[in-house]
Design an enzyme around this catalytic site. Structure first.
Site: not given
Lengths: 325, 258, 325, 258
Positions: A110, B51-54
């Site tokens: 990612n 979370f890696e999504t921000g």
């Protein structure tokens, strides 16, 4: 006060947008992330038109990717993650296509995919990275040597180089930039001129749009430019990067759209079942894609009760208490 | 009187206990999410879950079912994007602890979440790295979740998605990594850790009612069982928090104890 | 609901923040851009404490940079632009110090400095760039060979390398990452835990903060965390990257702070006069720095009339009709 | 009847007229700001004015006095930051026209905004590149503003801040630039352009009342004067817009015509 980007309205139907801006063989960046803000109305339109040989690029993608793979629109993928959270730990059609050798996949992480889109957005040829050393991401190519350097496929998947600024000898990975032909984005708000506002997490949608040659935005609401300009700090994309604005309420369904609706657990569970076999998936496509030429048809098929069930609470941004089993 | 609990409950708590108060906890999907959420609510209230999504430090009033679930965007201190999240993951000033699942692991904690069989025509395809390779490379430390069986604990990975201690010893440092590496593997049988020198996996804790021999039989490589201690069973408070606050719908916990 | 970053309050005085987190010789990143959101309260505190040998890094900086240079706190600068718009096309003390050989300057472009901070923020060793070829930015080093590779000074100013992903031979510039010891930011809002919200343009403040080892934030208002968490899309920095929160109303004066106040043309014009000579500038420092140990003292010195004159209109964000000659 | 106007007014209008409707206009401080604002209000209403600070398409109800002036953040379509601005500047799909000032220029449109004299101990220090080097490298085209005198139009720059056509001919392409370069230099005497082949500066337009000889005397290098045409004087509409809408306080226009 001078006229703003005066220009003509970019509002058009999903059919017109996809027809004008997406062609067989294009490299398409999918916005959203697993169960949220997938550009589903646009993906269904691509499937309906039978566009072929797409080269998808994304970091972590779920529903839109899987639908396009299942519908046979996709030849290649560069991706970090094909899954849909607890609803499909690995995307169903994606898994089957890879296992049956029907899809060429090149795997990155990612962060690596994020940096590749960032490089494209900043007009830089590559990005350095310290993530990926000693992994098989560095070793296994998904695309064969005959494809290397052809079209938009970079001559190398990644390159190990020396860091010229380190005092001790140190290596760094170089990752090639991504410059997709088209980026698909689903947003909460857009104005007719192409100004875009995304609420909640933006993931990498903005970098993907800035890296692309063309951008199609579907949105929950088309609002006046003056509304968006009341608080420009909250806006996401300037109009001159956007080619088409498609009005698509519930346009991310069955994935979520923060402050508008939650993901639809029933539909996602049903999808998992239907996507499990070629025949049953053909049935899914017949019912949800072919038989629904417009977003209105699709929402009628979903039904008012399910749309109401997933409607977001204004404070939480999702549907509290929704049965998500 | 002994409390009844499930393996998933024990796993989430065993992992959550390893977080220090103030740590920055990077949570993946599934049990990772439970572990981070329970740590924040019990052991490490001043920690931050991100979370890696921000999404950074959401209220977690409801349990997210994916790292892009709108529940990771609600009541946060900041909604950003992937680039910001990964810049936090690897930030030199932060003690970031990553919770991750994987499909295969070897004796040195290297993991596979990509495929079984040949990469180009795999027998089983998994979702891929996602942020797993990044967490294994950049985080201060990683806590892994695995189901314990010989297909998953293997001598040789089919694909190395995320680098652990590589061939053990100094191999990770020599490969240029500045920090990080797996600190523990939490399974349905117990908790494994890594020898300080050899970096080889050993059995550190056995859950109540599990025998060391079961671990040996469920592991596809030689495992040192001599250092195993008994894990403390869940406390009443831990279970109450997990069941009533973290995952009342048992979305990830799964069926309650019989 | 669990406690948020519970932790102790990070609120402290400017004196405590500067005393604890900034030391002689530190590399300090200055937030803001020319006439807007310069961290002036913090800069005055640094000047008051006589901190020495600072190594400033910024893209385009005006007032804070010039004050620190004039006060003798600065030994080195890496910068793209030292000016203050029409009030000082070249910063006054900066110009004199460079012409008199009292300051070591290494010049980059704004995009180059931006990429260097971005690299630091992303924990990457360098960034590639296509801007700067064939320019003297590439040729003239500001720091001598004896300094190269010492402390935070990179071994090379920039490096020309081959682009391994190009089909034709192509060159690319590599720029070393910046990882300042401290970043100074002036924001509109912060909460006691260190959550930060900047309104209007963020320039490169967020990348600078993420690249730094320590971050000091001064702010117009300290607000409850719950207020900032009502719309986290609008927030700028998470609390765990912030070490100190300093309450400093008008803390960017005489530069602007969007939605709070405009720049102060009278003060900036007066400054241009006073900064023109060593003696007159000593007078400026006596009056505005030494004689004003607190922000309250400073604002009393500015006077209510001038503060009211520059107050921002809520719709425009600045002071419409302000006499800016 | 002839309208009275100043040199600054003529310069802003001469530059603004070169913008095509729909162009993305990148404006620096001073006359650049006037030129972009006047183009947007008269010649190119569908153009977008943006600033390296990240403000995109502000209403410009009042004239900004710096690119970080709060007036570039008001009523915009987007408030971003420097990275977004520079990604727009160089975007392959956009026709970005940059308006810039400089301290020195040579016959091939290379510019200096850094210093006069030795770099380490300059006789005069200027602010530095800012975004000038980036605009000269990345924009689709650049329009430069200069005061016309021999100290500024020089045979050899003291410091090359922003690359123009380098040594002329194919030099810019050979140096690896993919697009861009200066398209015009607007001074208080007229408008210079660059020969299509040699890339050497020539006099393209003379303002009313200026003789070509004045240009020759004010230029420190050989300039081709043979192609000079008469520039159209400002129209009533142009002057009215400039004076009443763009800069009513005459902050950048300076004193009105005598």
């Amino acid at each position: 006060m001078p006229q703003h980007n005066g220009g003509d309205s970019k509002v058009m139907s999903a059919g017109e947008a996809v027809g004008r801006f997406i062609h067989d063989g294009d490299m398409v960046a999918l916005g959203g992330f697993t169960v949220t803000r997938n550009p589903m109305t646009l993906a269904r339109e691509i499937a309906r038109r039978g566009i072929q040989d797409l080269h998808l690029v994304a970091h972590s993608q779920g529903q839109a990717l899987d639908l396009l793979v299942g519908a046979g629109c996709v030849r290649r993928i560069e991706i970090a993650y094909g899954g849909n959270g607890r609803f499909a730990p690995t995307c169903i059609c994606f898994r089957r296509a890879v296992q049956e050798g029907r899809l060429e996949v090149e795997d990155y992480s990612n962060f690596q995919m994020s940096l590749r889109f960032l490089a494209g957005a900043l007009n830089l040829p590559f990005m350095p990275c310290r993530s990926g050393f000693a992994s098989d991401l560095l070793v296994h190519m998904g695309f064969g040597p005959e494809l290397r350097g052809q079209g938009k496929i970079p001559p190398h998947k990644m390159v190990v180089a020396d860091d010229p600024f380190s005092r001790q000898p140190e290596k760094v990975l170089l990752l090639p930039a991504l410059t997709p032909d088209v980026a698909l984005v689903h947003a909460q708000y857009a104005s007719a001129d192409g100004t875009v506002r995304i609420k909640g997490l933006t993931f990498l949608d903005l970098e993907q749009a800035r890296a692309a040659s063309r951008v199609i935005v579907s949105c929950e609401e088309i609002v006046p430019e003056s509304f968006l300009r009341q608080d420009p700090d909250q806006n996401s994309l300037p109009p001159f990067l956007v080619d088409a604005v498609v009005h698509a309420p519930f346009g991310a369904h069955p994935t979520a759209c923060h402050y508008f609706y939650d993901y639809d657990p029933r539909h996602l569970n049903m999808y998992r079942q239907e996507a499990g076999g070629d025949d049953s998936f053909r049935g899914y496509l017949d019912k949800w894609v072919t038989a629904c030429p417009s977003q209105e048809d699709y929402l009628a098929q979903v039904g008012a009760a399910d749309l109401m069930r997933i409607r977001a609470n204004s404070q939480a941004g999702y549907a509290p208490g929704l049965d998500r089993r | 009187m002994t409390l009844a609990y499930t393996k998933n409950e024990m796993m989430a708590l065993a992992a959550g206990r390893m977080a220090n108060n103030g740590d920055i906890l990077f949570a993946g999907t599934g049990l990772s999410m439970l572990a981070a959420a329970v740590a924040k609510r019990i052991h490490a209230p001043q920690s931050t879950v991100f979370f890696e999504t921000g999404g950074i430090d959401p209220t977690l009033d409801e349990l997210p079912m994916a790292v892009a679930d709108p529940r990771v965007m609600s009541g946060t201190c900041l909604n950003s994007g992937l680039l910001e999240a990964f810049s936090i993951l690897g930030h030199r000033r932060l003690r970031t602890i990553s919770f991750l699942g994987a499909a295969q692991i070897d004796a040195f904690g290297n993991i596979n979440s990509t495929c079984i069989g040949d990469y180009h025509r795999p027998r089983v395809r998994f979702p891929g790295s996602g942020g797993a390779c990044d967490a294994m490379c950049l985080a201060h430390a990683v806590i892994l979740f695995m189901q314990h069986d010989t297909r998953r604990f293997v001598e040789k990975l089919d694909y190395l998605t995320g680098p652990g201690w590589l061939d053990g010893g100094q191999a990770r440092t020599e490969a240029g990594f500045r920090r990080g590496g797996p600190m523990a593997v939490v399974t349905n049988l117990g908790v494994m850790k890594f020898d300080e020198d050899s970096k080889r996996m050993y059995l550190a804790e056995l859950y109540p009612g599990v025998e060391a021999q079961q671990v040996a039989e469920s592991t596809g490589f030689e495992m040192d069982l001599t250092r195993a201690q008994k894990a403390s069973p869940p406390t009443e408070e831990e279970l109450a928090t997990l069941r009533q606050k973290v995952d009342p719908q048992r979305l990830i916990l799964g069926p309650p104890p019989a």
